[in-house]
Design a protein around this motif. Structure first.
Motif, PDB file in Angstrom:
ATOM      1  N   SER A   1      -5.750 -31.033  -6.059  1.00 16.90           N
ATOM      2  CA  SER A   1      -5.333 -29.727  -6.579  1.00 16.90           C
ATOM      3  C   SER A   1      -3.824 -29.557  -6.432  1.00 16.90           C
ATOM      4  O   SER A   1      -3.156 -30.270  -5.678  1.00 16.90           O
ATOM      5  N   ARG A   2      -3.275 -28.597  -7.130  1.00 19.08           N
ATOM      6  CA  ARG A   2      -1.826 -28.390  -7.167  1.00 19.08           C
ATOM      7  C   ARG A   2      -1.229 -28.102  -5.793  1.00 19.08           C
ATOM      8  O   ARG A   2      -0.216 -28.671  -5.407  1.00 19.08           O
ATOM      9  N   ILE A   3      -1.853 -27.190  -5.069  1.00 12.76           N
ATOM     10  CA  ILE A   3      -1.284 -26.789  -3.780  1.00 12.76           C
ATOM     11  C   ILE A   3      -1.306 -27.942  -2.789  1.00 12.76           C
ATOM     12  O   ILE A   3      -0.326 -28.202  -2.081  1.00 12.76           O
ATOM     13  N   ASN A   4      -2.419 -28.676  -2.728  1.00  9.19           N
ATOM     14  CA  ASN A   4      -2.502 -29.787  -1.794  1.00  9.19           C
ATOM     15  C   ASN A   4      -1.532 -30.904  -2.170  1.00  9.19           C
ATOM     16  O   ASN A   4      -0.886 -31.503  -1.301  1.00  9.19           O
ATOM     17  N   LEU A   5      -1.422 -31.201  -3.458  1.00  6.79           N
ATOM     18  CA  LEU A   5      -0.491 -32.237  -3.892  1.00  6.79           C
ATOM     19  C   LEU A   5       0.951 -31.852  -3.582  1.00  6.79           C
ATOM     20  O   LEU A   5       1.758 -32.697  -3.182  1.00  6.79           O
ATOM     21  N   LYS A   6       1.279 -30.587  -3.766  1.00  5.72           N
ATOM     22  CA  LYS A   6       2.653 -30.144  -3.512  1.00  5.72           C
ATOM     23  C   LYS A   6       2.983 -30.228  -2.023  1.00  5.72           C
ATOM     24  O   LYS A   6       3.995 -30.822  -1.624  1.00  5.72           O
ATOM     25  N   LEU A   7       2.131 -29.644  -1.170  1.00  2.90           N
ATOM     26  CA  LEU A   7       2.450 -29.559   0.248  1.00  2.90           C
ATOM     27  C   LEU A   7       2.208 -30.867   1.005  1.00  2.90           C
ATOM     28  O   LEU A   7       2.965 -31.199   1.927  1.00  2.90           O
TER      29      LEU A   7
ATOM     30  N   ALA B   1      -4.191 -28.746   2.449  1.00  2.00           N
ATOM     31  CA  ALA B   1      -4.144 -27.319   2.121  1.00  2.00           C
ATOM     32  C   ALA B   1      -5.264 -27.024   1.137  1.00  2.00           C
ATOM     33  O   ALA B   1      -5.574 -27.855   0.276  1.00  2.00           O
ATOM     34  N   ARG B   2      -5.848 -25.857   1.258  1.00  2.00           N
ATOM     35  CA  ARG B   2      -6.960 -25.515   0.363  1.00  2.00           C
ATOM     36  C   ARG B   2      -6.964 -24.029   0.071  1.00  2.00           C
ATOM     37  O   ARG B   2      -6.400 -23.217   0.818  1.00  2.00           O
ATOM     38  N   SER B   3      -7.607 -23.685  -1.024  1.00  2.00           N
ATOM     39  CA  SER B   3      -7.783 -22.276  -1.391  1.00  2.00           C
ATOM     40  C   SER B   3      -9.247 -22.023  -1.700  1.00  2.00           C
ATOM     41  O   SER B   3      -9.993 -22.954  -2.021  1.00  2.00           O
ATOM     42  N   ALA B   4      -9.667 -20.761  -1.596  1.00  2.37           N
ATOM     43  CA  ALA B   4     -11.066 -20.430  -1.841  1.00  2.37           C
ATOM     44  C   ALA B   4     -11.220 -18.942  -2.108  1.00  2.37           C
ATOM     45  O   ALA B   4     -10.467 -18.121  -1.570  1.00  2.37           O
ATOM     46  N   PHE B   5     -12.203 -18.614  -2.946  1.00  4.66           N
ATOM     47  CA  PHE B   5     -12.630 -17.234  -3.143  1.00  4.66           C
ATOM     48  C   PHE B   5     -13.823 -16.986  -2.227  1.00  4.66           C
ATOM     49  O   PHE B   5     -14.753 -17.794  -2.179  1.00  4.66           O
ATOM     50  N   ASP B   6     -13.803 -15.887  -1.505  1.00  5.49           N
ATOM     51  CA  ASP B   6     -14.935 -15.479  -0.678  1.00  5.49           C
ATOM     52  C   ASP B   6     -15.634 -14.339  -1.409  1.00  5.49           C
ATOM     53  O   ASP B   6     -15.246 -13.177  -1.291  1.00  5.49           O
ATOM     54  N   TYR B   7     -16.655 -14.685  -2.183  1.00  6.83           N
ATOM     55  CA  TYR B   7     -17.331 -13.694  -3.020  1.00  6.83           C
ATOM     56  C   TYR B   7     -18.285 -12.852  -2.191  1.00  6.83           C
ATOM     57  O   TYR B   7     -19.107 -13.378  -1.429  1.00  6.83           O
TER      58      TYR B   7
END
Length: 208
Positions: A50-56, A66-72
């Motif tokens: 993913s973009r964020i992990n590749l960048k950081l 690094a990771r992102s997530a929606f907590d529905y």
């Protein structure tokens, strides 16, 4: 009107790393954009490529991941980016995360290659969402437009967990234990470690 962005800092003298949590209130589980958001998040921060992990991680070497997530949730829940970075890179890492999130909805939308990669990751990894009894119970409690809550949700969760136990003896022991705890009005204990001067009742867990 949306609340202005806020920064909360927990100071630790001599810390080698900074634990970052960057987010905002986003969507509920009932949002019609659920599938689209799943694909978007996979491309943004929900996968290794993913973009964020590749960048950081790959480009700058700030973090192991690094990771992102929606907590529905029933009501709009949080969207969160989380990572640990070297202390000297804290400010730059925060700026990079915000730039990537904003770019996805502005000048750098998801590309066809990222879209295909996200679709593949979600479909191939879908069976892993049903590996445990807890995952299956969660799925059953959210069939179609149904949203089980309260005692009914607990009952569904409990029956599925019991059904996955091996042998009548194990099932009987678990049911007996649950009934005994309920009969004695047993309650969970929660340990809060922190400054006793903090007014817990006035804490706002929904703010970042």
């Amino acid at each position: 009107a949306p609340r202005p962005a806020a920064v909360s800092l927990v100071h630790r003298e001599g810390a080698a790393q900074s634990e970052l949590r960057i987010g905002r209130v986003a969507a509920s589980r009932a949002t019609p954009d659920y599938a689209a958001l799943a694909v978007l998040n996979t491309a943004l921060g929900g996968a290794f490529v993913s973009r964020i992990n590749l960048k950081l991680r790959e480009q700058k070497g700030f973090t192991y991941g690094a990771r992102s997530a929606f907590d529905y949730r029933r009501q709009p829940g949080p969207f969160v980016v989380q990572t640990s970075v070297q202390t000297s890179a804290t400010a730059e890492a925060i700026a990079d995360v915000i730039d990537e999130v904003q770019a996805m909805g502005a000048n750098r939308p998801i590309t066809p290659v990222e879209l295909a990669r996200a679709h593949a990751a979600l479909t191939r990894g879908y069976p892993r969402n049903f590996e445990t009894a807890d995952q299956i119970a969660r799925a059953v409690a959210q069939i179609g437009r149904l949203r089980f809550t309260g005692f009914l949700a607990w009952l569904v969760w409990g029956l599925i967990h019991v059904a996955f136990l091996i042998g009548f003896r194990n099932r009987a022991l678990v049911l007996y234990s649950w009934f005994w705890n309920w009969l004695l009005n047993a309650r969970d204990a929660r340990l809060i470690t922190g400054d006793a001067r903090v007014d817990i009742e006035r804490a706002s867990p929904g703010r970042f």
